[in-house]
Write an enzyme that holds these catalytic residues in place. Structure first.
Site, PDB file in Angstrom:
ATOM      1  N   ALA A 169     -51.005 -46.314  28.955  1.00 29.67           N
ATOM      2  CA  ALA A 169     -52.190 -45.455  29.004  1.00 29.67           C
ATOM      3  C   ALA A 169     -53.267 -45.891  28.009  1.00 29.67           C
ATOM      4  O   ALA A 169     -54.454 -45.739  28.281  1.00 29.67           O
ATOM      5  CB  ALA A 169     -51.799 -44.005  28.755  1.00 29.67           C
ATOM      6  N   ASN A 216     -51.545 -33.694  24.501  1.00 25.63           N
ATOM      7  CA  ASN A 216     -50.226 -34.135  24.068  1.00 25.63           C
ATOM      8  C   ASN A 216     -49.625 -33.288  22.960  1.00 25.63           C
ATOM      9  O   ASN A 216     -48.421 -33.149  22.857  1.00 25.63           O
ATOM     10  CB  ASN A 216     -50.298 -35.603  23.626  1.00 25.63           C
ATOM     11  CG  ASN A 216     -51.518 -35.909  22.792  1.00 25.63           C
ATOM     12  OD1 ASN A 216     -52.651 -35.726  23.239  1.00 25.63           O
ATOM     13  ND2 ASN A 216     -51.308 -36.350  21.571  1.00 25.63           N
ATOM     14  N   GLN A 245     -50.032 -36.944  29.970  1.00 26.31           N
ATOM     15  CA  GLN A 245     -49.023 -35.899  29.758  1.00 26.31           C
ATOM     16  C   GLN A 245     -48.824 -35.019  30.987  1.00 26.31           C
ATOM     17  O   GLN A 245     -47.885 -34.229  31.028  1.00 26.31           O
ATOM     18  CB  GLN A 245     -49.417 -35.020  28.554  1.00 26.31           C
ATOM     19  CG  GLN A 245     -49.392 -35.753  27.228  1.00 26.31           C
ATOM     20  CD  GLN A 245     -47.990 -36.134  26.759  1.00 26.31           C
ATOM     21  OE1 GLN A 245     -46.983 -35.692  27.313  1.00 26.31           O
ATOM     22  NE2 GLN A 245     -47.917 -36.955  25.729  1.00 26.31           N
ATOM     23  N   SER A 278     -49.047 -43.223  32.185  1.00 24.37           N
ATOM     24  CA  SER A 278     -48.118 -44.174  31.590  1.00 24.37           C
ATOM     25  C   SER A 278     -46.682 -43.885  32.001  1.00 24.37           C
ATOM     26  O   SER A 278     -46.269 -42.725  32.065  1.00 24.37           O
ATOM     27  CB  SER A 278     -48.245 -44.064  30.068  1.00 24.37           C
ATOM     28  OG  SER A 278     -47.494 -45.062  29.440  1.00 24.37           O
ATOM     29  N   HIS A 313     -43.800 -44.517  30.416  1.00 23.67           N
ATOM     30  CA  HIS A 313     -42.787 -44.100  29.435  1.00 23.67           C
ATOM     31  C   HIS A 313     -42.895 -42.631  29.029  1.00 23.67           C
ATOM     32  O   HIS A 313     -42.065 -42.128  28.263  1.00 23.67           O
ATOM     33  CB  HIS A 313     -42.801 -45.012  28.200  1.00 23.67           C
ATOM     34  CG  HIS A 313     -43.879 -44.738  27.201  1.00 23.67           C
ATOM     35  ND1 HIS A 313     -43.686 -43.919  26.111  1.00 23.67           N
ATOM     36  CD2 HIS A 313     -45.154 -45.177  27.116  1.00 23.67           C
ATOM     37  CE1 HIS A 313     -44.805 -43.878  25.396  1.00 23.67           C
ATOM     38  NE2 HIS A 313     -45.716 -44.633  25.994  1.00 23.67           N
ATOM     39  N   THR A 352     -50.278 -61.857  34.152  1.00 30.80           N
ATOM     40  CA  THR A 352     -49.097 -61.768  35.012  1.00 30.80           C
ATOM     41  C   THR A 352     -48.534 -60.360  34.992  1.00 30.80           C
ATOM     42  O   THR A 352     -48.393 -59.759  33.930  1.00 30.80           O
ATOM     43  CB  THR A 352     -48.027 -62.768  34.517  1.00 30.80           C
ATOM     44  OG1 THR A 352     -48.585 -64.076  34.582  1.00 30.80           O
ATOM     45  CG2 THR A 352     -46.762 -62.694  35.365  1.00 30.80           C
ATOM     46  N   CYS A 357     -48.344 -40.398  16.394  1.00 34.07           N
ATOM     47  CA  CYS A 357     -49.014 -41.497  15.692  1.00 34.07           C
ATOM     48  C   CYS A 357     -49.590 -41.028  14.361  1.00 34.07           C
ATOM     49  O   CYS A 357     -49.802 -41.816  13.463  1.00 34.07           O
ATOM     50  CB  CYS A 357     -50.099 -42.093  16.571  1.00 34.07           C
ATOM     51  SG  CYS A 357     -50.757 -40.962  17.780  1.00 34.07           S
TER      52      CYS A 357
HETATM   53  C1  LIG Z   1     -48.934 -41.292  24.895  1.00 31.97           C
HETATM   54  C2  LIG Z   1     -50.332 -41.056  25.250  1.00 31.97           C
HETATM   55  C3  LIG Z   1     -51.233 -42.122  25.350  1.00 31.97           C
HETATM   56  C4  LIG Z   1     -50.833 -43.539  25.057  1.00 31.97           C
HETATM   57  O1  LIG Z   1     -49.999 -44.040  26.070  1.00 31.97           O
HETATM   58  P1  LIG Z   1     -49.283 -45.453  25.926  1.00 31.97           P
HETATM   59  O2  LIG Z   1     -48.756 -45.720  27.303  1.00 31.97           O
HETATM   60  O3  LIG Z   1     -48.201 -45.257  24.923  1.00 31.97           O
HETATM   61  O4  LIG Z   1     -50.288 -46.452  25.503  1.00 31.97           O
HETATM   62  C5  LIG Z   1     -52.525 -41.847  25.717  1.00 31.97           C
HETATM   63  N1  LIG Z   1     -52.928 -40.588  25.975  1.00 31.97           N
HETATM   64  C6  LIG Z   1     -52.098 -39.542  25.886  1.00 31.97           C
HETATM   65  C7  LIG Z   1     -52.592 -38.169  26.184  1.00 31.97           C
HETATM   66  C8  LIG Z   1     -50.765 -39.738  25.528  1.00 31.97           C
HETATM   67  O5  LIG Z   1     -49.952 -38.702  25.430  1.00 31.97           O
END
Ligand SMILES: *Cc1c(COP(=O)(O)O)cnc(C)c1O
Length: 397
Positions: free
Chosen positions: A74, A161, A189, A209, A211, A250, A336
């Protein structure tokens, strides 16, 4: 038996669903081809797998597969959306001479949106950071008043988040569309947790994202609308012209395959996951509110089903976490920010005092959270709060 520590930090990252890992495995060893290799079966297999994943991802958000640009996550998708729009729409004679492109965002966005905005300000962009109300939502009248003739983008997150609040994206895009301005949302989220449809919500660009939704780290996407209106982005990565020239490099085939599988599973199981985590979240929240001196941060009405951000009066969160850090994984502030021990800018934006900001914990439940774990957490946190309040000998008024 309960296995410790209990993981209640699913907004930071989620474990991979074993079904996702299983789907990914062949793409490391037997089907390891480069999706851009056109001359042999290894390349074709990889390309086919990526195309299938693109369909799975698109289906979850109601888009066309062609509108999905795969990224590393993300953060990259946020950067591509913001810098890509600015590059295309603010520097090619679309604006009156000498005028800077204007972006409207808000003050509780993730760092992955705020930092690119700060970067663009150095490049001459003008950015309005709307202040959220105490419930964590932007004020629609303030949004409407913020538009200028030079506005090129509205960038408001789908769900926050830290506090889990859900923005009125549909209303936000309705206002933006009236002004003929594109809408970008960081939905990292929200995707896979609540239903999101880019057409129903009239979204032009959307970052998410893998993960954060039981897929692997290192895979994500930017949705880019191709009609009504067609959005054009300036690439931030040049070299090879992958992903329709919007993101060279890639492709991470195993990661993308896992991302696709994670989207398919979420589409099937989102509703039951949400109902289950909401019941457990409410049980946890109500029990912790019963301690007294506890308050919920952000509005409760428009909120993700699995998140609870609480402040414990007179119990500093870092000391609290020391009481149970072996047993429970939660976060204070955003993941973070925790490293820096700075008070959360999101909670401060809600108008919380430094004391209440410093005594907050975020609980984010997930697909694998059990009732037994929640009962355990209620016990441990209750004892820790009571113990801390006693030892600091704080006298409540
Ligand atoms: C975790 C998060 C991101 C960052 O995502 P990554 O895939 O870890 O770079 C960006 N925005 C929000 C709202 C998030 O919770």
């Amino acid at each position: 038996m309960l296995s410790l520590p209990v993981y209640l930090d699913n907004n930071a990252t989620t474990p991979c669903d074993p079904r996702v890992v299983e789907a990914m495995m062949p793409y490391f060893t037997q089907r390891f081809g480069n999706a851009a290799s056109r001359n042999h079966v290894f390349g074709w297999q990889a390309e086919e797998a990526v195309n299938y994943a693109r369909e799975q991802v698109a289906k979850l958000i109601g888009s066309e597969p062609k509108e999905i640009v795969f990224t590393s996550g993300a953060t990259e998708a946020d950067n591509l959306a913001l810098k890509g729009v600015f590059g295309t729409y603010a520097s090619k004679g679309n604006l009156p001479a000498g005028q800077a492109g204007h972006i409207i965002t808000c003050n509780i966005e993730h760092r992955a949106v705020l930092d690119p905005c700060h970067h663009l300000e150095k490049q001459g962009a003008e950015v309005t950071y709307l202040k959220v109300k105490t419930d964590g939502l932007v004020d629609l009248d303030e949004l409407e008043a913020a538009f200028k003739p030079t506005t090129i983008l509205v960038a408001i997150m789908y769900a926050n988040n830290e506090i889990g609040t859900i923005m009125p994206i549909k209303e936000i895009s309705a206002i933006a569309k009236k002004k003929r301005v594109r809408v970008f949302t960081d939905a990292t989220q929200a995707i896979g947790k609540i239903p999101v449809d880019v057409n129903k919500d009239d979204i032009d660009l959307m970052a998410f994202s893998a993960h954060k939704m039981y897929g692997p780290k290192g895979a994500g996407a930017l949705y880019v609308r191709r009609r009504d209106p067609r959005v054009k982005l300036t690439a931030q990565m040049d070299g090879g012209g992958h992903e329709k020239g919007m993101r060279s490099g890639t492709l991470n085939v195993p990661g993308i395959v896992g991302f696709g599988k994670a989207c398919e599973i979420s589409l099937d199981e989102m509703q039951q996951d949400a109902m289950r985590t909401k019941r457990l979240r409410d049980k946890l929240e109500n029990a912790l509110l019963n301690i007294g001196g506890t308050s919920v941060n952000g509005g409760k009405q428009h909120r993700l089903p699995h998140v609870s951000n609480l402040s414990f009066k007179s119990a500093e969160s870092e000391s609290l976490m020391m009481e149970f850090s072996q047993d429970i994984a939660v976060s204070s502030g955003s993941a973070c920010m925790s490293a820096s021990l700075e008070p959360s800018y999101v909670l401060k934006a809600l108008g919380l005092s430094d004391e209440m900001t410093g005594s907050s914990l975020r609980f984010s439940l997930g697909r694998y959270t059990t009732e037994e774990e929640i009962d355990y957490v209620i016990d441990i946190i209750t004892n820790a709060v009571n113990k801390l309040r006693k030892t600091t000998a704080h006298i409540e008024p």
